[in-house]
Design an enzyme around this catalytic site. Structure first.
Site, PDB file in Angstrom:
ATOM      1  N   SER A 166       0.750  -1.215   0.061  1.00  0.00           N
ATOM      2  CA  SER A 166      -0.009  -0.004  -0.225  1.00  0.00           C
ATOM      3  C   SER A 166       0.974   1.168   0.071  1.00  0.00           C
ATOM      4  O   SER A 166       0.351   2.445  -0.299  1.00  0.00           O
ATOM      5  CB  SER A 166      -0.896  -0.004   1.273  1.00  0.00           C
ATOM      6  OG  SER A 166      -0.110  -0.016   2.366  1.00  0.00           O
ATOM      7  N   HIS A 172      -0.307   4.570   7.323  1.00  0.00           N
ATOM      8  CA  HIS A 172      -0.134   5.232   6.300  1.00  0.00           C
ATOM      9  C   HIS A 172       0.278   6.562   6.256  1.00  0.00           C
ATOM     10  O   HIS A 172      -0.568   7.451   6.886  1.00  0.00           O
ATOM     11  CB  HIS A 172      -1.133   4.898   5.103  1.00  0.00           C
ATOM     12  CG  HIS A 172      -1.446   3.532   4.902  1.00  0.00           C
ATOM     13  ND1 HIS A 172      -2.661   2.998   5.299  1.00  0.00           N
ATOM     14  CD2 HIS A 172      -0.852   2.811   4.093  1.00  0.00           C
ATOM     15  CE1 HIS A 172      -2.825   1.583   4.570  1.00  0.00           C
ATOM     16  NE2 HIS A 172      -1.628   1.598   4.406  1.00  0.00           N
ATOM     17  N   ASP A 213      -3.724   7.778   8.487  1.00  0.00           N
ATOM     18  CA  ASP A 213      -4.293   6.982   9.209  1.00  0.00           C
ATOM     19  C   ASP A 213      -3.490   6.038  10.022  1.00  0.00           C
ATOM     20  O   ASP A 213      -2.231   6.561  10.341  1.00  0.00           O
ATOM     21  CB  ASP A 213      -5.116   5.825   8.441  1.00  0.00           C
ATOM     22  CG  ASP A 213      -4.380   4.844   7.313  1.00  0.00           C
ATOM     23  OD1 ASP A 213      -3.159   4.943   7.568  1.00  0.00           O
ATOM     24  OD2 ASP A 213      -4.985   4.519   6.377  1.00  0.00           O
TER      25      ASP A 213
END
Length: 352
Positions: A47, A331, A328
């Site tokens: 990610s 991330h 978050d």
């Protein structure tokens, strides 16, 4: 009196210059220009690199408020805006490469920038997410080469960016959790990374950058226990050990290939510098806690982007995402990635 005046001037100068560190893409355009490079960028990983491969039905990156900064709506990036892939592409003066799963739905001219094979939640090995791990991502790449989507001439001007390992440790902790087994796991993990990097190079990619592991103990999911006041030392020791072994493997690969094709992007130092810089700023402005995420769940069991059965938001978003480091629990925000990028610039020159 003179000392106080100089101190005040310094503070004002610092606050004046700080926004330049948060200029984002526009600042990079002014430094490098964009979209006139000839390199092709091939991206593998998780990610931290994914720009839209993860399924809409599963990934939170396709839900509000992700993408609120760029492109203004959820678009598959695990951030409020751009991720590291985008900044590396800008450094190379090319557009961010198209996500692999969208390759059949875009004009073929967009394939000339390369392709992004990264899927959020994945790792070197299989993780808790049922998505293609790094080996399968390289399989996708090899198949495109076999299909002549990319020729030898294309690969002669190609570069690879690899971002992996964080999810492998999350999976290890969830499935095993025995810290005495971490060293052996790290050795097997780094060995497989080495095998994968060599395979990418053997397929024709000339330069390959692999990320070291970020300071895992400084991610908000770890600093939460201290109310986001301090990093956790044990996960950071894991990161340091991983990075030490990775450096050794990359050195061995370069000796074996008699080249300087492989190099490391030091995320550990880049993250800690970004956090430290913002911490120094906030001590004067009293505004942002650098270890606290911008988007957080408002009740137990809920995280950024989650809603309850009534569709009510169970998260809150900070007023100034452009000042945050983390978006978050795991991330970075767009600003966070830009700050990390600024600390990686000298390393990125090895691409040329």
């Amino acid at each position: 009196m003179e000392k106080q005046t100089l101190s005040s001037l310094f503070s004002l100068l610092f606050l004046f210059l700080l926004p330049l560190a948060f200029t984002g893409v526009q600042g990079i355009k002014e430094l490098y220009g964009v979209y006139n490079g000839t390199a092709k960028l091939f991206v593998f990983g998780d990610s931290y690199a994914d720009t839209g491969n993860s399924p809409v039905s599963l990934a939170g990156s396709w839900k509000q408020p992700y993408g609120v900064t760029f492109p203004g709506k959820p678009a598959g990036r695990f951030s409020d805006g751009r991720v590291l892939t985008d900044y590396i592409a800008l450094f190379l003066r090319i557009r961010s490469p198209i996500p692999y799963k969208w390759r059949k739905y875009v004009n073929k001219s967009k394939l000339r920038y390369g392709m992004n094979f990264a899927y959020g939640g994945t790792g070197v090995f299989n993780t808790l997410v049922d998505q293609p791990n790094m080996t399968l991502q390289i399989d996708f790449f090899q198949k495109l080469i076999q299909q002549k989507v990319y020729t030898k001439q294309d690969l002669d001007s190609s570069i690879a960016f690899v971002s992996v390992a964080g999810n492998d440790y999350s999976t290890f902790n969830a499935k095993i959790g025995n810290q005495t087994e971490v060293p052996a796991f790290t050795k097997s993990l780094v060995n497989q990374i080495s095998i994968n990097l060599k395979r990418i190079h053997d397929l024709g990619v000339k330069k390959i950058a692999v990320t070291g592991l970020e300071p895992l103990g400084c991610l908000p999911d770890q600093t939460f226990a201290s109310s986001f006041q301090q990093c956790s030392e044990t996960p950071n020791l894991v990161s340091k050990f991983h990075n030490q072994l990775l450096i050794q493997e990359v050195q061995k690969l370069n000796l074996e290939k008699k080249t300087s094709a492989f190099f490391i992007l030091d995320l550990y130092s880049a993250f800690t510098s970004a956090i430290s810089n913002l911490k120094n700023y906030t001590e004067q402005s009293k505004s942002v806690n650098p270890l606290q995420p911008c988007c957080v769940g408002t009740s137990e069991g809920f995280s950024c982007g989650r809603v309850n059965e009534k569709g009510e938001k169970k998260y809150s978003v900070c007023k100034n995402p452009e000042e945050s480091i983390f978006w978050d629990l795991v991330h970075p925000s767009q600003n966070g990635w830009h700050s990390v990028y600024l600390n990686l610039q000298s390393s990125l020159h090895q691409f040329y």
